[in-house]
Design an enzyme around this catalytic site. Sequence first.
Site, PDB file in Angstrom:
ATOM      1  N   THR A 152       0.870  -1.189   0.000  1.00 33.90           N
ATOM      2  CA  THR A 152       0.000   0.000   0.000  1.00 33.90           C
ATOM      3  C   THR A 152       0.903   1.235   0.000  1.00 33.90           C
ATOM      4  O   THR A 152       2.126   1.123   0.161  1.00 33.90           O
ATOM      5  CB  THR A 152      -0.940   0.010   1.224  1.00 33.90           C
ATOM      6  OG1 THR A 152      -0.161   0.121   2.415  1.00 33.90           O
ATOM      7  CG2 THR A 152      -1.801  -1.246   1.279  1.00 33.90           C
ATOM      8  N   LYS A 204      14.715   5.771   2.389  1.00 33.43           N
ATOM      9  CA  LYS A 204      15.525   4.590   2.084  1.00 33.43           C
ATOM     10  C   LYS A 204      16.822   4.586   2.894  1.00 33.43           C
ATOM     11  O   LYS A 204      17.262   3.544   3.386  1.00 33.43           O
ATOM     12  CB  LYS A 204      15.819   4.537   0.581  1.00 33.43           C
ATOM     13  CG  LYS A 204      14.536   4.322  -0.228  1.00 33.43           C
ATOM     14  CD  LYS A 204      14.723   4.630  -1.703  1.00 33.43           C
ATOM     15  CE  LYS A 204      13.400   4.550  -2.445  1.00 33.43           C
ATOM     16  NZ  LYS A 204      13.496   5.073  -3.818  1.00 33.43           N
TER      17      LYS A 204
HETATM   18  N1  LIG Z   1       6.528   1.701  -7.656  1.00 38.57           N
HETATM   19  C1  LIG Z   1       7.762   1.460  -7.328  1.00 38.57           C
HETATM   20  O1  LIG Z   1       8.637   1.436  -8.151  1.00 38.57           O
HETATM   21  C2  LIG Z   1       8.119   1.170  -5.899  1.00 38.57           C
HETATM   22  C3  LIG Z   1       9.435   0.786  -5.571  1.00 38.57           C
HETATM   23  C4  LIG Z   1       9.752   0.480  -4.242  1.00 38.57           C
HETATM   24  C5  LIG Z   1       8.779   0.583  -3.273  1.00 38.57           C
HETATM   25  N2  LIG Z   1       7.524   1.003  -3.612  1.00 38.57           N
HETATM   26  C6  LIG Z   1       6.502   1.087  -2.555  1.00 38.57           C
HETATM   27  O2  LIG Z   1       5.570   0.048  -2.746  1.00 38.57           O
HETATM   28  C7  LIG Z   1       4.278   0.485  -2.373  1.00 38.57           C
HETATM   29  C8  LIG Z   1       3.343   0.304  -3.531  1.00 38.57           C
HETATM   30  O3  LIG Z   1       3.801   1.065  -4.617  1.00 38.57           O
HETATM   31  P1  LIG Z   1       2.920   1.285  -5.916  1.00 38.57           P
HETATM   32  O4  LIG Z   1       3.738   2.037  -6.868  1.00 38.57           O
HETATM   33  O5  LIG Z   1       2.344  -0.026  -6.320  1.00 38.57           O
HETATM   34  O6  LIG Z   1       1.771   2.224  -5.303  1.00 38.57           O
HETATM   35  P2  LIG Z   1       0.377   2.637  -5.918  1.00 38.57           P
HETATM   36  O7  LIG Z   1       0.410   2.431  -7.396  1.00 38.57           O
HETATM   37  O8  LIG Z   1       0.017   3.925  -5.346  1.00 38.57           O
HETATM   38  O9  LIG Z   1      -0.617   1.521  -5.311  1.00 38.57           O
HETATM   39  C9  LIG Z   1      -1.040   1.502  -3.982  1.00 38.57           C
HETATM   40  C10 LIG Z   1      -2.130   0.459  -3.856  1.00 38.57           C
HETATM   41  O10 LIG Z   1      -2.501   0.363  -2.477  1.00 38.57           O
HETATM   42  C11 LIG Z   1      -3.933   0.309  -2.416  1.00 38.57           C
HETATM   43  N3  LIG Z   1      -4.411   0.727  -1.098  1.00 38.57           N
HETATM   44  C12 LIG Z   1      -4.396   1.958  -0.545  1.00 38.57           C
HETATM   45  N4  LIG Z   1      -4.913   1.897   0.700  1.00 38.57           N
HETATM   46  C13 LIG Z   1      -5.285   0.621   0.920  1.00 38.57           C
HETATM   47  C14 LIG Z   1      -5.901  -0.063   2.005  1.00 38.57           C
HETATM   48  N5  LIG Z   1      -6.217   0.575   3.142  1.00 38.57           N
HETATM   49  N6  LIG Z   1      -6.152  -1.390   1.878  1.00 38.57           N
HETATM   50  C15 LIG Z   1      -5.825  -2.056   0.739  1.00 38.57           C
HETATM   51  N7  LIG Z   1      -5.226  -1.461  -0.322  1.00 38.57           N
HETATM   52  C16 LIG Z   1      -4.972  -0.132  -0.219  1.00 38.57           C
HETATM   53  C17 LIG Z   1      -4.372   1.212  -3.549  1.00 38.57           C
HETATM   54  O11 LIG Z   1      -5.728   0.913  -3.824  1.00 38.57           O
HETATM   55  P3  LIG Z   1      -6.544   1.591  -5.060  1.00 38.57           P
HETATM   56  O12 LIG Z   1      -6.003   0.892  -6.284  1.00 38.57           O
HETATM   57  O13 LIG Z   1      -7.929   1.209  -4.748  1.00 38.57           O
HETATM   58  O14 LIG Z   1      -6.241   3.038  -4.995  1.00 38.57           O
HETATM   59  C18 LIG Z   1      -3.398   0.806  -4.639  1.00 38.57           C
HETATM   60  O15 LIG Z   1      -3.855  -0.363  -5.285  1.00 38.57           O
HETATM   61  C19 LIG Z   1       4.417   1.923  -1.936  1.00 38.57           C
HETATM   62  O16 LIG Z   1       4.537   1.967  -0.532  1.00 38.57           O
HETATM   63  C20 LIG Z   1       5.697   2.356  -2.591  1.00 38.57           C
HETATM   64  O17 LIG Z   1       6.360   3.379  -1.870  1.00 38.57           O
HETATM   65  C21 LIG Z   1       7.187   1.273  -4.903  1.00 38.57           C
END
Ligand SMILES: NC(=O)c1ccc[n+]([C@@H]2O[C@H](COP(=O)([O-])OP(=O)(O)OC[C@H]3O[C@@H](n4cnc5c(N)ncnc54)[C@H](OP(=O)(O)O)[C@@H]3O)[C@@H](O)[C@H]2O)c1
Lengths: 186, 317
Positions: B77, B205
Amino acid sequence: MADVPESDEEEPETDGGVRAYTVRLELVDEPGELLRALEPISANGGNLLSIHHERGNITPRGHIPVEVDLESPPERFDGIVDALRDAGINVIQAGAEHYGEELSVVLVGDLVETDLSETLSRIEDEADAVVKDLSLAAPEGTNATASARLRLAIDSGRAERVFEAIRAVGTDKELTVVEPLVGGEA
Amino acid sequence: MRLAIVGAGDVGRSVADLAGEYGHEVVAIADSSGAAVDADGIDVERALERKAGGESVGTADPATLFETDYDVLVEATPTTLGDAEPGFTHVERALETDHHVVLANKGPVAERYEELRALEADSAGSIRFEATVGGAIPVLSTIEDCTPQAVTAARGVLNGTANFILTRMAAEGLDYEHVLAEAQDLGVAEADPTFDVDGTDAALKFVILANVLADGGFSLEDATVEGIQDIPGSALELAAEDGRTIRLIGEASREGVRVGPRLVPENGALAVTGTRNIVQLETKHAGSLHNSGRGAGGPETATAVLSDVGRLPSLEE
Ligand SMILES: NC(=O)c1ccc[n+]([C@@H]2O[C@H](COP(=O)([O-])OP(=O)(O)OC[C@H]3O[C@@H](n4cnc5c(N)ncnc54)[C@H](OP(=O)(O)O)[C@@H]3O)[C@@H](O)[C@H]2O)c1
């Protein structure tokens, strides 16, 4: 007698920083005399940086003045001078006359508005550094954000304290200070 | 392992997509409004199609994810500061019921590290979080292999957006605003790039790295953080005249965390270009090690999550 390092790449053992010193010697004009004079330096933990042999400048007593730049840990410098004198070398002048390390920083902000020359003199005073040169880039004119790169001469091993002082000046004058990354294999 | 994935963004969806290839089974995936849950394995393709079509991944209540039989909770999330919710509560719930947790979400590990470790100590499950630092780059597992005590510091570039902007500014002689707009068009920078350019994301990080090195004690408020918003093109030009460039560099040690724009040699290891990331580990006995690669992206981050899943011990039932 310790070995005389074959090249100046051999690093003296230090636990703190090393500092640069200039020693002025007067040598008798005889073959092998210079080598004899340099031996006590490396044997006592000094690292030779350069030698200016002023052959054209013979003293009234017929000696040749030689200026030797060397680096050593501060606590070993006196030992070097003593060893030179013990070896019968005439030491005219000895002391830390210049700085051992150079570093660059970039300052960003309203450099002119905030009085660049005052910024520079504060850095020299508070960081105990010498500004060796300055490059200024003010593409939008001197009333806007400009950048300056300073090349600073500092004493070896003092970089952290110098940065602290520059940061403080930067904070006071609302300038962004871009420091070099020191240490490690960047 | 049976995975329950909470969060169906880029990371959660990629983990679901690649899990089978790594020999794992997805028994649940949830987003903010719904969930797909099936103890025998969900139909991943169908859940992802629904999500792509603008719906929730499934029709079940998101809370039912925690009620199914699973081995590992994958927390993906959004990263939040301070209380790190909802991520922290998700992790707590999984550990209290003796499940493993693998996080991509940086919030709980940066902001509430000691609490996480305390929960882990009382649980049969364990936590891993390779994906929180440097995406696909194996940083934490490298530290683990060296043993954290033998690593004295970590430094490097851990935000691809800021690195891309600085690289373009230096190469094209363009100003910050211009390059930022370009990065947004290319999808390299988000619509709201604040945390990338103000140093917060990189700082989280490096806080995590400091926590790993020192076994806790750090959160974002302990870090000294400066961003790149005030760096004009002229500063990069002056740096280049001197054989250097400017990068957003983070440093973590047992003494503290610092992130800010720094001068580095133009051809040095840390001056990676574009969105690339690099981490340099300073070791006690072996000099420095460099790991570099893609620091973000759905599939990239998912590989780190799935490597972590592979390193988990099996749970005794
Ligand atoms: N993207 C990267 O390259 C990357 C790299 C390293 C770490 N991260 C970390 O990994 C995490 C996810 O990244 P992301 O890019 O996939 O983020 P994202 O695209 O913003 O996706 C977040 C997801 O979490 C869901 N969510 C929010 N609140 C929730 C809850 N209470 N219960 C269940 N689901 C919930 C959202 O639901 P909805 O779809 O309904 O809005 C969405 O599907 C983040 O913390 C980010 O910092 C990301």
